[in-house]
Write an enzyme that holds these catalytic residues in place. Structure first.
Site, PDB file in Angstrom:
ATOM      1  N   ASN A  37      -4.375 -13.628   6.178  1.00 56.33           N
ATOM      2  CA  ASN A  37      -5.353 -14.502   5.812  1.00 56.33           C
ATOM      3  C   ASN A  37      -5.834 -14.333   4.430  1.00 56.33           C
ATOM      4  OD1 ASN A  37      -6.766 -12.399   6.745  1.00 56.33           O
ATOM      5  ND2 ASN A  37      -8.269 -13.621   7.743  1.00 56.33           N
ATOM      6  N   GLU A  97     -15.318  -1.300   4.581  1.00 53.85           N
ATOM      7  CA  GLU A  97     -14.320  -1.495   3.393  1.00 53.85           C
ATOM      8  C   GLU A  97     -15.320  -2.067   2.363  1.00 53.85           C
ATOM      9  OE1 GLU A  97      -9.828  -1.891   4.545  1.00 53.85           O
ATOM     10  OE2 GLU A  97     -11.238  -3.498   5.046  1.00 53.85           O
ATOM     11  N   CYS A 113     -11.731 -13.755   9.671  1.00 54.61           N
ATOM     12  CA  CYS A 113     -12.363 -12.727  10.631  1.00 54.61           C
ATOM     13  C   CYS A 113     -13.952 -13.202  10.800  1.00 54.61           C
ATOM     14  CB  CYS A 113     -12.197 -11.396  10.603  1.00 54.61           C
ATOM     15  SG  CYS A 113     -10.489 -10.922  10.646  1.00 54.61           S
ATOM     16  N   GLU A 168     -10.481  -2.872  10.697  1.00 54.19           N
ATOM     17  CA  GLU A 168     -11.293  -4.269  10.688  1.00 54.19           C
ATOM     18  C   GLU A 168     -10.741  -5.418  11.529  1.00 54.19           C
ATOM     19  OE1 GLU A 168     -12.357  -7.625   9.635  1.00 54.19           O
ATOM     20  OE2 GLU A 168     -11.505  -7.226   7.519  1.00 54.19           O
TER      21      GLU A 168
HETATM   22  C1  SIN Z   1     -11.167 -11.250   6.999  1.00 52.85           C
HETATM   23  O1  SIN Z   1     -11.014 -12.367   7.410  1.00 52.85           O
HETATM   24  O2  SIN Z   1     -10.604 -10.334   7.699  1.00 52.85           O
HETATM   25  C2  SIN Z   1     -11.665 -10.964   5.560  1.00 52.85           C
HETATM   26  C3  SIN Z   1     -12.469 -11.913   5.244  1.00 52.85           C
HETATM   27  C4  SIN Z   1     -13.324 -11.646   3.742  1.00 52.85           C
HETATM   28  O3  SIN Z   1     -13.228 -10.623   3.222  1.00 52.85           O
HETATM   29  O4  SIN Z   1     -14.435 -12.193   3.599  1.00 52.85           O
END
Ligand code: SIN
Length: 482
Positions: free
Chosen positions: A152, A459, A285, A251
């Site tokens: 993604n 992170e 996510c 994550e």
């Molecule tokens: C993710 O969807 O895992 C990361 C999204 C983000 O860094 O904003």
């Protein structure tokens, strides 16, 4: 198309897989083949690992300033080639070009941030417990890192692991997602140009992730594992890390609540909801997954949101003005359809969308559902698609209870103009990250990560570097210093 690499980068060499096996990378907007990429296996996984072990011996000896310089140059090259990287990213991932350009900048930001943080990574001198002793704590790289990254954010999820790993003095082997290996390989090509030495970063592309990652998991040489992806896969990989006691960063998935209180600025809440829910066509996510709306504002908010959602342009990411691209693959589309069908069967109604988009293929119409309840699949699982389900609540306590009624705890959002409530609710929400009156909160300067079953570790930020460092305590004894 520029920057298209078809071979894997294994220990500093661009290589075909054994028997020249390859797999197709498809454009989700039209199903066309973009390239055929090396389909690596255990041989290449082992070669990458061996090279990373050798390279670690010299990379860890470089100064923080030297490592910082390489990371800075790499970030600079990414920004110089922003348009090419963005077009490649959109081609294989589907996100609108504007979002892809944003991701290139976001990804480069992690390299720059850790180039800076690495130079400030110092240990400490601890007041000793005895007069004839002195205690120092030194920061050392954990060693060889293995990482598995998702489709993604095919660039940013890699740089937020590579940045701290390299800044700390670690070397890293990476398996990118099979839907989006081209961005990872292009990134690696620029890394090479920036002066990353052979073996410090390897990118092993494959359609046999269990084989490749299995080699790394079984090896005591891999001292740390970092994963971004689903909670189910994360649990499996975490178990595999146990035998060799690797450091683990995970994550994982979220099921983010976004709460709209009666006192919210409704326009701001609608804009924030769209930014959070529909970013990357709902495939992040941290996307809002459950939209909890207070009784008094429910109808007005539902009408305003569905009007704005119905106006989103759905088209291939390369078309001007596109707000929503295709979903990544057929499985993603099926999941979205399943969630919508389940919600309707259990009493939700469709305010807009609710069907595949007229463009066909992997396009789904941006959707708003009202009267969503906790027994529906979309309340319990991440939809990972462009579907906003509206729940109704009465009062702060009910909102908090509904928001926290999930096993995951990645991000949460709420909209209110009451400053006391802002502090109370932020404290009560069970999430690693909270956005108040804001729908997108990701940045390299703040710690990104979740609680509960959303993962381990952080992170970005200074916390992101700590994940790649060990603290070594050294005591100098028998000193005559009185
Ligand atoms: C993710 O969807 O895992 C990361 C999204 C983000 O860094 O904003």
């Amino acid at each position: 198309m520029q920057l298209v690499e078809r071979q894997a980068l294994v220990g500093g060499e661009w290589k075909d897989a054994t028997y020249e096996k390859r797999f197709s990378v498809l454009n989700p907007a039209d199903g066309s083949e973009i390239a055929r990429v090396a389909d690596c296996g255990t041989t290449e996984a082992q070669q990458a690992l061996d090279a990373a072990e050798i390279a670690f011996r010299s990379w860890r000896q470089t100064t923080a300033a030297q490592r910082s310089e390489v990371l800075r140059r790499w970030a600079g090259l990414m920004l110089d080639r922003q348009e090419e990287l963005a077009r490649l990213l959109t081609a294989e991932q589907g996100k609108p070009l504007a979002e892809a350009r944003g991701e290139v900048a976001y990804a480069a930001g992690f390299l720059t941030w850790f180039a800076e943080e690495g130079r400030r990574s110092h240990g400490g001198v601890v007041p000793p417990h005895r007069n004839d002793a002195r205690i120092v704590v030194m920061k050392e790289p954990v060693g060889v890192v293995a990482a598995v990254t998702p489709w993604n954010f095919p660039l940013a999820m890699i740089t937020r692991k590579i940045g701290p790993a390299l800044a700390a003095g670690c070397t890293i082997v990476i398996k990118p997602a099979e839907d989006t290996p081209l961005s990872a390989l292009a990134l690696a090509r620029l890394g090479e140009e920036a002066g990353v030495p052979a073996g410090v970063v390897s990118i092993v592309t494959t359609t046999s992730p269990a084989d490749v990652v299995g080699v790394w998991m079984a090896s005591p040489a891999v001292r740390k594992f970092s994963f971004t992806g689903s909670t189910a896969t994360g649990k499996l990989l975490m178990r595999q890390c146990a035998d060799t006691v690797k450091r683990v960063s995970l994550e994982l998935g979220g099921n983010a609540p976004l709460i709209v209180f009666d006192d919210a600025d409704i326009e701001l809440a609608v804009r924030g909801t769209i930014a959070s829910k529909f970013r990357n066509t709902g495939q992040t996510c941290v996307c809002a997954n459950r939209i909890l709306v207070e009784d008094g504002i429910y109808d007005r908010y539902a009408a305003a949101l569905s009007k704005a959602v119905a106006a989103l342009k759905v088209a291939p990411g390369v078309e001007e003005g596109t707000a929503q691209g295709p979903l990544i693959n057929a499985a993603a589309l099926t999941k979205v359809e399943r969630h919508v069908a389940d919600a309707i069967a259990k009493g939700a109604s469709v305010l807009t969308g609710g069907v595949r988009h007229d463009r066909g293929g992997l396009f789904y119409a941006p959707t708003v559902l009202r009267d969503v309840t906790p027994d529906m699949a979309l309340a319990q699982e991440e939809t990972f698609g462009p579907v906003a389900g509206l729940f109704r609540f009465r009062g702060e306590q009910e909102a908090i209870a509904l928001a926290n009624a999930t096993e995951t705890g990645l991000s949460a959002y709420f909209f209110t103009r009451d400053i006391g409530r802002a502090w109370r609710v932020a404290a009560a929400l069970e999430a690693g990250m909270v956005g108040i009156n804001e729908g997108v909160i990701s940045t390299e300067v703040a710690p990104f990560g979740g609680i509960k079953q959303s993962g381990l570790g952080r992170e970005g930020a200074s916390e992101g570097l700590d994940e790649y460092l060990e603290s070594k305590y050294v005591l100098f004894g028998g000193l005559s210093v009185q």
